[in-house]
Scaffold this motif. Sequence first.
Motif, PDB file in Angstrom:
ATOM      1  N   THR A 194     -28.268 -44.122 -19.719  1.00 17.39           N
ATOM      2  CA  THR A 194     -29.030 -44.434 -18.394  1.00 17.39           C
ATOM      3  C   THR A 194     -28.066 -44.637 -17.378  1.00 17.39           C
ATOM      4  N   LEU A 195     -28.048 -43.667 -16.459  1.00 18.90           N
ATOM      5  CA  LEU A 195     -27.286 -43.351 -15.334  1.00 18.90           C
ATOM      6  C   LEU A 195     -27.627 -44.690 -14.325  1.00 18.90           C
ATOM      7  N   ALA A 196     -26.371 -45.067 -13.922  1.00 24.68           N
ATOM      8  CA  ALA A 196     -26.286 -46.281 -13.018  1.00 24.68           C
ATOM      9  C   ALA A 196     -26.316 -45.773 -11.542  1.00 24.68           C
ATOM     10  N   LEU A 197     -27.267 -46.004 -10.497  1.00 27.75           N
ATOM     11  CA  LEU A 197     -27.126 -45.641  -9.000  1.00 27.75           C
ATOM     12  C   LEU A 197     -26.982 -46.896  -8.289  1.00 27.75           C
ATOM     13  N   PRO A 198     -25.798 -47.434  -7.825  1.00 24.24           N
ATOM     14  CA  PRO A 198     -25.527 -48.518  -7.671  1.00 24.24           C
ATOM     15  C   PRO A 198     -25.502 -48.688  -5.963  1.00 24.24           C
ATOM     16  N   GLY A 199     -25.536 -49.950  -5.475  1.00 23.88           N
ATOM     17  CA  GLY A 199     -25.705 -50.332  -4.144  1.00 23.88           C
ATOM     18  C   GLY A 199     -24.401 -49.851  -3.200  1.00 23.88           C
ATOM     19  N   HIS A 200     -23.357 -49.568  -3.919  1.00 19.83           N
ATOM     20  CA  HIS A 200     -22.272 -49.274  -3.276  1.00 19.83           C
ATOM     21  C   HIS A 200     -21.035 -48.661  -4.266  1.00 19.83           C
ATOM     22  N   GLY A 201     -20.342 -47.658  -4.036  1.00 18.79           N
ATOM     23  CA  GLY A 201     -19.540 -46.881  -4.961  1.00 18.79           C
ATOM     24  C   GLY A 201     -20.210 -45.826  -5.521  1.00 18.79           C
ATOM     25  N   PRO A 202     -19.635 -45.028  -6.373  1.00 11.73           N
ATOM     26  CA  PRO A 202     -20.273 -43.811  -7.007  1.00 11.73           C
ATOM     27  C   PRO A 202     -21.195 -44.031  -8.314  1.00 11.73           C
ATOM     28  N   GLU A 203     -22.071 -43.095  -8.563  1.00 13.29           N
ATOM     29  CA  GLU A 203     -22.771 -43.506  -9.992  1.00 13.29           C
ATOM     30  C   GLU A 203     -22.236 -43.534 -10.931  1.00 13.29           C
ATOM     31  N   LEU A 204     -22.637 -44.229 -12.071  1.00 13.27           N
ATOM     32  CA  LEU A 204     -21.897 -44.178 -13.187  1.00 13.27           C
ATOM     33  C   LEU A 204     -22.690 -43.705 -14.396  1.00 13.27           C
ATOM     34  N   PRO A 205     -21.914 -43.062 -15.189  1.00 11.83           N
ATOM     35  CA  PRO A 205     -22.852 -42.277 -16.567  1.00 11.83           C
ATOM     36  C   PRO A 205     -23.526 -43.234 -17.431  1.00 11.83           C
ATOM     37  N   ASP A 206     -23.263 -44.309 -17.428  1.00 11.35           N
ATOM     38  CA  ASP A 206     -23.809 -45.209 -18.378  1.00 11.35           C
ATOM     39  C   ASP A 206     -23.995 -46.721 -17.991  1.00 11.35           C
ATOM     40  N   ALA A 207     -25.193 -47.141 -17.598  1.00  7.25           N
ATOM     41  CA  ALA A 207     -25.086 -48.447 -17.109  1.00  7.25           C
ATOM     42  C   ALA A 207     -25.008 -49.433 -18.128  1.00  7.25           C
ATOM     43  N   ALA A 208     -25.439 -49.335 -19.283  1.00 10.14           N
ATOM     44  CA  ALA A 208     -25.360 -50.115 -20.198  1.00 10.14           C
ATOM     45  C   ALA A 208     -23.929 -50.498 -20.609  1.00 10.14           C
ATOM     46  N   GLU A 209     -23.158 -49.462 -20.726  1.00  7.76           N
ATOM     47  CA  GLU A 209     -21.685 -49.491 -20.979  1.00  7.76           C
ATOM     48  C   GLU A 209     -21.096 -50.284 -19.824  1.00  7.76           C
ATOM     49  N   ALA A 210     -21.463 -49.919 -18.498  1.00  7.29           N
ATOM     50  CA  ALA A 210     -20.972 -50.676 -17.267  1.00  7.29           C
ATOM     51  C   ALA A 210     -21.131 -52.287 -17.493  1.00  7.29           C
ATOM     52  N   ALA A 211     -22.305 -52.614 -17.871  1.00  6.68           N
ATOM     53  CA  ALA A 211     -22.760 -54.022 -18.115  1.00  6.68           C
ATOM     54  C   ALA A 211     -21.888 -54.692 -18.986  1.00  6.68           C
TER      55      ALA A 211
END
Length: 272
Positions: A194-211
Amino acid sequence: MSRFPAIGEHAQHPAYGVLRKVTPVASVMLADNPSIMTLDGTNTWLLRAPDSVSCVVVDPGPLDEAHLARIAACGPVATVVITHGHPDHAEGARRFAELVGAPTRAVNPALCHNADPLHDDDVIAAAGLRLRVLATPGHTADSLCLLLDHETGKAVLTGDSVLGRGTTVVAHPDGKLADYLNSLHRLADLPPGTLALPGHGPELPDAAEAARRYLTHREQRLAQVRTAVDELGGSPTARQVVEVVYADVDHSLWAAAEWSVEAQLEYLRTEN
């Protein structure tokens, strides 16, 4: 407002004023409001299905007439959503609503314009899309994420709950660490990829992994704060703890770090 970026990130960014397509249904325009707290600036997201004329705008950003006018020109706008009430995301929302004549929705009723407040699991159907609201308090009490499940792929707009770079401040006393940890666990349970589209900074390929990375980071910081409290003895102030735990962090970020440490100290008092 939220994070601990690297220093020296304030040069003119080539993305200011440019609508950049990230997925078939999500594009971003970077607001020209760089700072220690906002990284390169606030990401304003525009969402629309490939066959839709209208769009959903997420976080119009600061009260910057040029930025708001450029977003408005990408309309028509079906609805506006605010991920949380910090000025770098919401200050321009009322003016933007006037420009485009669209309702504004948020968790906080005070931020809503011609619309009802949002609640967990609400679905926003607009611009040919369905956006599910995930209440993710912690950074602020009114923080939300938006889950976008489209045939072209899954994405989640994370506001300041997960950033494209750096870490998020728990904005004590409005933000609560216990809430934030629960919200991170919820994001960590999202489907892989699931792609993470954040309020600041670049998008991340995996929201779950980032969390999950965020959860590990929080556990490490909590352990450091516990140790610092033991070493300092008594009931140390947040500033005293910051001077120990964040000794290797640029001093210009210490004021923001105090917010998170206040939240950590409150969490530890509650935990005990």
